[in-house]
Design a protein around this motif. Structure first.
Motif, PDB file in Angstrom:
ATOM      1  N   ALA A   1       0.805  -1.226   0.000  1.00  0.00           N
ATOM      2  CA  ALA A   1       0.000   0.000   0.000  1.00  0.00           C
ATOM      3  C   ALA A   1       0.835   1.271   0.000  1.00  0.00           C
TER       4      ALA A   1
ATOM      5  N   GLN B   1      -0.594   3.034   5.299  1.00  0.00           N
ATOM      6  CA  GLN B   1      -0.654   1.571   5.296  1.00  0.00           C
ATOM      7  C   GLN B   1      -0.737   1.024   6.720  1.00  0.00           C
TER       8      GLN B   1
ATOM      9  N   ILE C   1      -1.227  -1.945  -4.113  1.00  0.00           N
ATOM     10  CA  ILE C   1      -2.032  -1.981  -2.885  1.00  0.00           C
ATOM     11  C   ILE C   1      -2.809  -3.295  -2.793  1.00  0.00           C
TER      12      ILE C   1
END
Length: 385
Positions: free
Chosen positions: A260, A290, A344
């Motif tokens: 991410a 994240q 991600i």
């Protein structure tokens, strides 16, 4: 690769053929390049050329190599790579040397691949982990992330002169720390989900261990290294951080995976507010996002925010120009960060755009709280030029 849902069954690790680091290493460049090709092209901007031309000319002449510089256009676009490839073809160049920052280096790789020749990375600052990798990040003319471009091989040589690093602005080293700290945060997420790495396949234990080693070195050495570079000094801590930022983070992100943090970085490039920031500065916002998104322990998130604030990295949306923007701007960031091809989707759970938006918006109040509790300065918005 990035963003795929299939679970790979094989493991792989890739790396440059040779890595050279140390004060004065630029004086050895000719002898190393001569093993790779006989007619090199050096791609750099005028500032970097001015800093390195004398040492490189002496080195190349001693190695019996011609010296040919080409000015980098400033943005690693597909068009710039094609332009440089045409010059390579015109002059019969057999090895292209990317000299300077990650943008010039990524363009040299792309141009070398276009022309079917070999390439060398010579970073003059430890600001990203791009130099070691078998990929380039391609941007639009406006500075927005466009795509990753993958190659079948890594550079034949990565050479970094730590004296040049120490003489460069400390902000470059700080940005490199931000980029490198994300390596372990993302690698462990990919490992939990058995996701694919940038190298293809699953991570090896070696790749994951190198990502963790980069993290450990930075927590131990980043602060003293930054102070040394502010004084233009090369110390053991500087050497350690340069290796962590460049080699260990490079091997770690490529062979252990992205998640991410870098996808959020890519999303941040989709809005003009962040275009004056370095890669690693935006990545640090991605790392905090994240950690929030995956529900990391509160103590861990608070410690990371405090440490990276002390390092000099942005830890609030305010510091990246997004402190007072409308939700539509943040939704643009999230939309780009959650595109189907983005990394991600290597997170070990299904990523929902609304969850990412909430995590991104949570960065500001949480970081402000941590900074206040630690007695750290109030965040300031970047100056507009």
């Amino acid at each position: 690769m990035a963003g795929t849902n299939s679970k790979p069954t094989t493991r792989s690790l890739i790396s440059p053929a040779r890595y050279v680091q140390g004060p004065g290493a630029i004086a050895e460049l000719g002898s190393h390049v001569a093993r790779i090709g006989a007619n090199p092209l050096l791609l750099s901007d005028d500032v970097v050329r001015g800093l390195t031309e004398s040492a490189i000319t002496s080195s190349f002449e001693e190695a019996g190599l011609p010296v040919r510089f080409e000015e980098f256009g400033g943005m690693p676009t597909a068009a710039e790579a094609r332009r440089v490839a045409e010059i390579i073809d015109k002059h019969g160049v057999d090895v292209v040397v990317g000299l300077g920052g990650g943008a010039a280096i990524d363009t040299a790789k792309a141009a070398g691949d276009n022309a079917g020749i070999r390439w060398v990375s010579v970073p003059t600052a430890a600001s990203t982990d791009a130099p070691t990798s078998a990929l380039s990040v391609v941007y639009t003319e406006e500075g927005a992330f466009e795509s990753y471009r993958f190659y079948t091989r890594n550079p034949d040589l990565v050479l970094i002169d730590t004296r040049l690093v120490a003489n460069a602005p400390a902000r470059f080293l700080i940005a490199g720390v931000g980029d490198a700290l994300a390596t372990w945060i993302e690698a462990r997420a990919v490992q939990r989900g058995n996701g694919p790495t940038m190298a293809g396949g699953r991570a090896t234990r070696a790749g994951t261990t190198l990502a963790r080693l980069s993290w450990d070195i930075l927590w131990e050495h980043a602060l003293p290294a930054i102070e040394a570079v502010r004084a233009n000094l090369v110390t053991p801590s500087v050497e350690a951080v340069v290796e962590a930022n460049t080699l260990l983070s490079g091997l770690g992100f490529e062979s252990a995976g992205l998640a991410a943090a870098h996808a959020i970085h890519d999303g941040l490039t989709a809005v003009p507010h962040t275009h004056g920031l370095a890669h690693g500065e935006k990545v640090n916002i991605g790392s905090i996002t994240q950690l929030i998104l995956e529900g990391a322990p509160t103590a861990e998130i608070r410690e990371f925010i405090e440490f990276t604030t002390r390092v000099g990295l942005p830890t609030t949306l305010t510091e990246v120009g997004l402190g007072d923007v409308e939700d539509d701007v943040l939704r643009t960031v999230v939309e780009a960060a959650t595109a189907p091809e983005e990394t991600i989707h290597n997170m070990p759970f299904e990523v929902v755009a609304e969850d990412v938006l909430d995590a991104l918006k949570a960065v500001e109040p949480l970081a402000r709280s941590v900074r206040a509790a630690a007695g750290l300065p109030e965040p300031k918005a970047p100056k507009r030029h």
